[in-house]
Enzyme design. Structure first.
Site, mmCIF file in Angstrom:
data_model
loop_
_atom_site.group_PDB
_atom_site.id
_atom_site.type_symbol
_atom_site.label_atom_id
_atom_site.label_comp_id
_atom_site.label_asym_id
_atom_site.label_seq_id
_atom_site.Cartn_x
_atom_site.Cartn_y
_atom_site.Cartn_z
ATOM 1 C CG ASP A 11 27.715 -4.458 -77.038
ATOM 2 O OD1 ASP A 11 27.596 -5.686 -77.237
ATOM 3 O OD2 ASP A 11 26.745 -3.669 -77.105
ATOM 4 C CG ASP A 16 27.739 -8.743 -75.911
ATOM 5 O OD1 ASP A 16 28.108 -8.415 -77.043
ATOM 6 O OD2 ASP A 16 26.712 -8.269 -75.382
ATOM 7 C CG ASN A 41 24.708 -4.303 -74.482
ATOM 8 O OD1 ASN A 41 23.637 -4.000 -75.008
ATOM 9 N ND2 ASN A 41 25.305 -5.462 -74.694
ATOM 10 C CB THR A 127 28.057 -9.983 -80.387
ATOM 11 O OG1 THR A 127 29.062 -9.612 -79.450
ATOM 12 C CG2 THR A 127 28.405 -11.307 -81.034
ATOM 13 C CG PHE A 169 20.930 -2.104 -78.404
ATOM 14 C CD1 PHE A 169 20.547 -0.933 -77.757
ATOM 15 C CD2 PHE A 169 22.255 -2.506 -78.317
ATOM 16 C CE1 PHE A 169 21.471 -0.186 -77.039
ATOM 17 C CE2 PHE A 169 23.181 -1.757 -77.598
ATOM 18 C CZ PHE A 169 22.791 -0.595 -76.954
ATOM 19 C CG ASN A 170 23.957 -5.221 -81.426
ATOM 20 O OD1 ASN A 170 24.129 -4.643 -80.351
ATOM 21 N ND2 ASN A 170 24.083 -6.532 -81.554
ATOM 22 C CG HIS A 243 19.784 -11.081 -78.176
ATOM 23 N ND1 HIS A 243 18.614 -11.067 -78.878
ATOM 24 C CD2 HIS A 243 19.532 -10.444 -77.003
ATOM 25 C CE1 HIS A 243 17.677 -10.438 -78.180
ATOM 26 N NE2 HIS A 243 18.217 -10.057 -77.030
ATOM 27 C CG ASP A 244 25.356 -10.689 -78.408
ATOM 28 O OD1 ASP A 244 24.662 -10.350 -79.388
ATOM 29 O OD2 ASP A 244 25.709 -9.888 -77.523
HETATM 30 C C1 BDR Z 1 21.642 -7.046 -78.883
HETATM 31 O O1 BDR Z 1 21.671 -5.830 -78.139
HETATM 32 C C2 BDR Z 1 22.309 -6.014 -76.898
HETATM 33 O O2 BDR Z 1 21.487 -5.584 -75.879
HETATM 34 C C3 BDR Z 1 22.662 -7.487 -76.801
HETATM 35 O O3 BDR Z 1 23.941 -7.646 -76.228
HETATM 36 C C4 BDR Z 1 22.617 -7.990 -78.216
HETATM 37 O O4 BDR Z 1 23.862 -7.882 -78.853
HETATM 38 C C5 BDR Z 1 20.215 -7.550 -78.939
HETATM 39 O O5 BDR Z 1 19.393 -6.594 -79.524
HETATM 40 CA CA CA Z 2 25.902 -7.421 -77.648
#
Ligand code: BDR
Ligand code: CA
Length: 314
Positions: A11, A16, A41, A127, A169-170, A243-244
């Protein structure tokens, strides 16, 4: 290392986007069967466009891109423009890419692709919110044996949440989908905030990206300068967590990470703790282990790998 067949579900999102550049720069290690996109996102029409832009920047028009679900299974879509900007990939020039979106729905692509694959042969790399992956499992459970492994970014234990006090978040965006994935029965590796918050884009590391001195390097710097702003202000940290890209880095070099097999469940009922990942890290229950939970990364090794791969773009 033999080439791994992978499907990336994402996303974009700046992190990402960098995950895509890392994967696309590793053709000896990855046979990317397709990239699927999901709302997260930013809304779906932007995540699919952003994915096409990144494949264009990487010079990889050969990788097919599919759009999937535009909202979570049960809940209203929550987006993160506050982190990623209006476009999702603020920090670089946005244009209409020439790479076309495939007409097939992402879920239909995954079903067809996996049903045509051998057992234990395809690795899924999500991701973003897990909506597309859960929908694929629901639509055709016979795909499950074909999945070799799922390596996803999501969840938090020691770090607490980045979207609510309890949730990352995810997982928060689509907890119902996440719980389906946790229980899919296939090998699962999770890169949560516990590990991604160790992979910080410090000033020194940003400088290393600047020194790449290439169009891809410039794009990475633009993305990271924007991305760094939010996290540095919010958490007063050395820089934004990448993160990703931890998912792809794990597949390229698992020795960079430490992890532990444990039980992970997702809260889907309580509004207060919605999307929380309850990780039985110390095995205080008899719930069976369903995932490998990553908790430590060699951050210097991770950034060395990333820089070394991004150098390949010339
Ligand atoms: C995740 O949430 C999104 O904001 C980032 O792309 C990542 O996948 C981190 O919490
Ligand atoms: Ca992401």
């Amino acid at each position: 290392m033999a080439s791994k067949k992978i499907i990336i579900d994402c996303d974009p999102g700046q992190d990402d986007a960098i995950m895509l550049l890392l994967a696309l720069a590793s053709p000896d290690e990855f046979d990317i069967l397709g990239i699927t996109t999901v709302a997260g996102n930013v809304p779906l029409h932007l995540t699919e466009r952003n994915t096409r832009i990144m494949c264009e920047i990487a010079g990889r028009p050969d990788v097919p891109i599919y759009a999937g679900h535009d909202r979570p299974m049960r809940r209203k879509l929550i987006t993160a423009e506050n982190v990623h900007g209006k476009t999702g990939i603020d920090g670089i020039d946005i244009y209409q890419p020439t790479i076309r979106l495939q007409p097939q729905h992402a879920v239909d692509f995954m079903v067809e692709c996996l049903m045509g694959a051998q057992d234990d042969s395809v690795t899924l790399v999500p991701t973003g919110p897990l909506t597309n992956i859960a929908a694929t499992i629901i639509k055709e459970p016979a795909i499950l044996p074909r999945i070799r492994e799922i390596v996803l970014m999501g969840g938090a234990m020691r770090e607490g949440g980045n979207t609510t006090p309890c949730a990352e978040f995810n997982i928060y965006v689509d907890p119902d989908a996440a719980q389906i994935v946790m229980h899919c029965g296939r090998p699962l590796t999770i890169a949560p905030l516990d590990v991604t918050h160790q992979a910080l884009v410090s000033r020194a590391r940003l400088q290393q990206f600047r020194e790449l001195d290439s169009p891809v390097g410039d794009a990475v710097v633009g993305l990271l300068e924007f991305f760094n702003r939010f996290d540095s202000e919010k958490y007063d940290s050395a820089g934004a967590p990448l993160h990703d890209p931890c998912t792809i880095a794990y597949l390229l070099s698992p020795g960079l990470f430490k992890g532990k097999r444990c039980n992970v469940e997702v809260e889907t009922q309580s509004e207060l703790t919605m999307g929380h990942t309850a990780v039985d890290f110390w095995q205080v229950t008899d719930r069976p282990c369903n995932a490998r939970w990553l908790y430590e990364v060699d951050a210097d090794g991770f950034f060395d790998l990333l820089i070394q791969r991004l150098c390949r773009y010339g």
